[in-house]
Write a protein that holds these residues in place. Structure first.
Motif, PDB file in Angstrom:
ATOM      1  N   SER A 124      47.676  25.146  38.547  1.00  0.00           N
ATOM      2  CA  SER A 124      48.677  25.721  39.430  1.00  0.00           C
ATOM      3  C   SER A 124      49.437  24.588  40.097  1.00  0.00           C
ATOM      4  O   SER A 124      49.075  23.413  39.971  1.00  0.00           O
ATOM      5  CB  SER A 124      48.012  26.617  40.479  1.00  0.00           C
ATOM      6  OG  SER A 124      47.095  25.862  41.257  1.00  0.00           O
ATOM      7  N   SER A 125      50.513  24.919  40.802  1.00  0.00           N
ATOM      8  CA  SER A 125      51.309  23.888  41.457  1.00  0.00           C
ATOM      9  C   SER A 125      51.985  24.477  42.681  1.00  0.00           C
ATOM     10  O   SER A 125      52.426  25.635  42.679  1.00  0.00           O
ATOM     11  CB  SER A 125      52.361  23.336  40.496  1.00  0.00           C
ATOM     12  OG  SER A 125      53.250  22.472  41.170  1.00  0.00           O
ATOM     13  N   GLU A 126      52.071  23.681  43.704  1.00  0.00           N
ATOM     14  CA  GLU A 126      52.795  24.053  44.917  1.00  0.00           C
ATOM     15  C   GLU A 126      54.108  23.286  45.035  1.00  0.00           C
ATOM     16  O   GLU A 126      54.766  23.336  46.079  1.00  0.00           O
ATOM     17  CB  GLU A 126      51.916  23.779  46.141  1.00  0.00           C
ATOM     18  CG  GLU A 126      50.634  24.594  46.177  1.00  0.00           C
ATOM     19  CD  GLU A 126      50.895  26.095  46.203  1.00  0.00           C
ATOM     20  OE1 GLU A 126      51.858  26.519  46.874  1.00  0.00           O
ATOM     21  OE2 GLU A 126      50.157  26.835  45.517  1.00  0.00           O
ATOM     22  N   ALA A 127      54.497  22.589  43.979  1.00  0.00           N
ATOM     23  CA  ALA A 127      55.740  21.817  44.011  1.00  0.00           C
ATOM     24  C   ALA A 127      56.944  22.748  44.042  1.00  0.00           C
ATOM     25  O   ALA A 127      56.879  23.895  43.584  1.00  0.00           O
ATOM     26  CB  ALA A 127      55.813  20.904  42.793  1.00  0.00           C
ATOM     27  N   PRO A 128      58.076  22.281  44.580  1.00  0.00           N
ATOM     28  CA  PRO A 128      59.304  23.091  44.522  1.00  0.00           C
ATOM     29  C   PRO A 128      59.631  23.457  43.073  1.00  0.00           C
ATOM     30  O   PRO A 128      59.273  22.741  42.135  1.00  0.00           O
ATOM     31  CB  PRO A 128      60.372  22.151  45.106  1.00  0.00           C
ATOM     32  CG  PRO A 128      59.606  21.198  45.949  1.00  0.00           C
ATOM     33  CD  PRO A 128      58.285  20.991  45.264  1.00  0.00           C
ATOM     34  N   LEU A 129      60.324  24.559  42.916  1.00  0.00           N
ATOM     35  CA  LEU A 129      60.652  25.050  41.581  1.00  0.00           C
ATOM     36  C   LEU A 129      61.946  24.427  41.073  1.00  0.00           C
ATOM     37  O   LEU A 129      62.874  24.164  41.851  1.00  0.00           O
ATOM     38  CB  LEU A 129      60.775  26.571  41.594  1.00  0.00           C
ATOM     39  CG  LEU A 129      59.487  27.316  41.951  1.00  0.00           C
ATOM     40  CD1 LEU A 129      59.777  28.806  42.126  1.00  0.00           C
ATOM     41  CD2 LEU A 129      58.425  27.104  40.892  1.00  0.00           C
ATOM     42  N   ALA A 130      62.000  24.242  39.766  1.00  0.00           N
ATOM     43  CA  ALA A 130      63.194  23.695  39.126  1.00  0.00           C
ATOM     44  C   ALA A 130      63.662  24.652  38.036  1.00  0.00           C
ATOM     45  O   ALA A 130      62.849  25.128  37.230  1.00  0.00           O
ATOM     46  CB  ALA A 130      62.900  22.324  38.522  1.00  0.00           C
ATOM     47  N   LEU A 131      64.959  24.945  38.014  1.00  0.00           N
ATOM     48  CA  LEU A 131      65.499  25.741  36.912  1.00  0.00           C
ATOM     49  C   LEU A 131      65.271  24.955  35.631  1.00  0.00           C
ATOM     50  O   LEU A 131      65.696  23.801  35.506  1.00  0.00           O
ATOM     51  CB  LEU A 131      66.987  26.009  37.111  1.00  0.00           C
ATOM     52  CG  LEU A 131      67.629  26.841  36.003  1.00  0.00           C
ATOM     53  CD1 LEU A 131      67.068  28.252  35.978  1.00  0.00           C
ATOM     54  CD2 LEU A 131      69.146  26.883  36.171  1.00  0.00           C
ATOM     55  N   SER A 132      64.604  25.583  34.680  1.00  0.00           N
ATOM     56  CA  SER A 132      64.147  24.855  33.496  1.00  0.00           C
ATOM     57  C   SER A 132      64.526  25.592  32.221  1.00  0.00           C
ATOM     58  O   SER A 132      64.713  26.816  32.212  1.00  0.00           O
ATOM     59  CB  SER A 132      62.627  24.669  33.537  1.00  0.00           C
ATOM     60  OG  SER A 132      62.239  23.964  34.706  1.00  0.00           O
ATOM     61  N   ARG A 133      64.612  24.836  31.154  1.00  0.00           N
ATOM     62  CA  ARG A 133      64.810  25.379  29.807  1.00  0.00           C
ATOM     63  C   ARG A 133      63.725  24.769  28.931  1.00  0.00           C
ATOM     64  O   ARG A 133      63.647  23.547  28.775  1.00  0.00           O
ATOM     65  CB  ARG A 133      66.195  25.030  29.280  1.00  0.00           C
ATOM     66  CG  ARG A 133      66.494  25.533  27.881  1.00  0.00           C
ATOM     67  CD  ARG A 133      67.989  25.528  27.615  1.00  0.00           C
ATOM     68  NE  ARG A 133      68.646  26.541  28.428  1.00  0.00           N
ATOM     69  CZ  ARG A 133      69.968  26.660  28.559  1.00  0.00           C
ATOM     70  NH1 ARG A 133      70.773  25.798  27.930  1.00  0.00           N
ATOM     71  NH2 ARG A 133      70.496  27.603  29.312  1.00  0.00           N
TER      72      ARG A 133
END
Length: 480
Positions: free
Chosen positions: A392-401
């Protein structure tokens, strides 16, 4: 990421309108994922208690991970719901699993063990059914261009029905059966002119496409469907069991199925009036949708069954005909959500995209598979979801492809998704709902070996299709 950070993060302006910014990015949507898939306390995705890291270590990546329990549960759900709804009308239904969605010998055995029949559309699928020990009477053969060899094989197997797709094919089946002193059981595939709300390439009941016999009359002449009925009834070597239609795939509303059923039942009534013959069977096809992303809301089998039974019952009563034996073909709706594909992350890069007067970031996440194991995005523009699987991760989200490893710019696995910004090489990603039309449409593009299929049930994992090796790639090369 804290609650405050989650509320402060804004949706990317270059994300599609339907894609929302998840407030709990580590949660798994149960509508999209198979039963028994969850996150462990340590944050890793597990299936039936098995962590994906263990599966990756044992079987490699990419790999298709199929929940046998989920597959069987969905098969039973359709079988039981439709039998219950139609029992008062015609004694129940015949559920044909559409082999084209996903098929291997083990899955064919699951189909038979759960009391379903199997729909095939090639000699190879017939051979697989025989290998799995399925009685020919529980098979159907589809296809718009069946070969003589396939028709003969179907008759050799004592097939339950051949779904005839054209006037020319009808004559071919009749001639082959006559030459062998046999009677071929057939259904006529009709195109009722119902336009399903789906992708153009998987909408199959409108007029301008390759499948079926048109019900439309042109310039007052008998329709192709009417001509086929006349010809079928005139051939002693054919037994016309009934009619078939299939309006498309990935459909969520029962309205199109209901309209098609009414049209075909009206046609059955006209056959009775013209020929004094009551057809015994009506196959309403399949194409029931599944959830690939958050915007997909599939209908439960019970809802579909009740809606269809109400329409069929009312129409038959109004037309004054007996309710024919109903059959359905819910291939994708059984296997699609049972499976996820497990990938390993390789390279990452951030691209700057101009949007209006501003520039925004999109992260490209490359994985070790791609269009060779899931060609649906490049074929149909299909959307999928993805999740960081190994933790799991608590890092900010990045729009990804999420993109594949192949030498094609269109090699996209998941076009738009939000992933944690700390995804890094070596992480595992899981793409859910890859059970249908992924493995069966897979290829060896760029001489890439096709992945294994791993079945998981009750805490145990086993290979049901081994992954290819490089040596496998050369087996048909006559220069070796």
């Amino acid at each position: 990421m804290s609650t405050t950070e989650k509320t402060q993060q804004l949706k990317s302006p270059i994300a599609p309108e339907w894609l929302t910014l998840p407030t709990e990015p580590n949660e798994l949507n149960p509508v999209i994922w198979a039963e028994g898939v969850s996150r462990s306390e340590a944050g890793e995705i597990t299936i039936a208690g098995l962590p994906v890291s263990e599966l990756a270590q044992r079987f490699g990546t990419p790999a298709y991970i199929i929940s046998e329990d989920h597959f069987r549960s969905r098969a039973r759900a359709f079988r039981d719901a439709f039998n219950e709804a139609f029992a008062p009308l015609c004694g129940g239904v015949d559920v044909y699993y559409a082999g084209k969605s996903f098929l291997c010998t083990e899955v064919a055995r699951w189909v038979a063990e759960e009391g379903l029949r199997l729909d095939t559309c090639s000699g190879g699928e017939l051979a697989l059914a025989a290998r799995a020990g399925i009685d020919g009477v529980k098979l159907g053969l589809h296809g718009n261009n069946k070969s003589d060899n396939e028709i003969n094989r179907a008759l050799d197997m004592g097939i339950g029905r051949i779904v005839v797709d054209s006037l020319q094919e009808l004559e071919r089946v009749a001639e082959i059966a006559r030459g062998r002193g046999l009677t071929a059981p057939i259904l006529l595939r009709l195109t009722p002119g119902v336009h399903a709300e789906t992708h153009e390439f998987i909408a199959t009941a409108h007029e301008d496409q390759k499948f079926g016999l048109s019900m439309a009359s042109v310039n007052g002449n008998p329709s192709a469907a009417e001509q086929a009925v006349d010809a079928a009834l005139a051939h002693p070597s054919l037994e016309l069991l009934g009619l078939h239609c299939h309006i498309g795939s990935q459909i969520f509303s029962p309205d199109g199925f209901a309209l098609a059923a009414e049209k075909l039942l009206g046609f059955i009534a006209s056959i009775r009036d013209r020929h004094g013959v009551s057809l015994k069977e009506l196959d309403l096809g399949g194409g029931y949708g599944i959830a690939y992303t958050e915007v997909d809301h599939p209908q439960e089998p019970k809802h579909l069954a009740k809606a269809m039974a109400a329409v069929v019952g009312e129409a038959c009563q109004r037309l004054g005909i007996d309710v024919p034996r109903i059959s359905i073909e819910p291939g994708r709706a059984i296997v699609g959500s049972s499976t996820f594909t497990l990938y390993k992350v390789g390279t990452l890069k951030t691209i700057h995209v101009e949007h209006g007067t501003d520039v925004f970031e999109r992260r490209y996440v490359s994985v070790d598979g791609g269009m060779s194991d899931n060609p649906r995005p490049v074929l149909y523009g299909a959307d999928y979801s993805a999740a960081l699987a190994s933790r799991s991760s608590e890092a900010p989200l990045a729009l990804s492809r999420v993109v594949g490893r192949h030498c094609e710019s269109g090699d996209i696995v998941v076009k738009d998704t939000y992933l944690p910004s700390d995804v890094e090489p070596g992480d595992l990603l899981a793409v859910p709902a890859t059970g249908a039309y992924c493995w069966v449409l897979g290829s060896n593009y760029n001489y890439t070996p096709r992945p294994p299929v791993v079945a998981v049930s009750r805490g145990e994992a086993r290979l049901i299709v081994r992954g290819e090796t490089e040596e496998d790639l050369f087996l048909r090369d006559v220069s070796c």
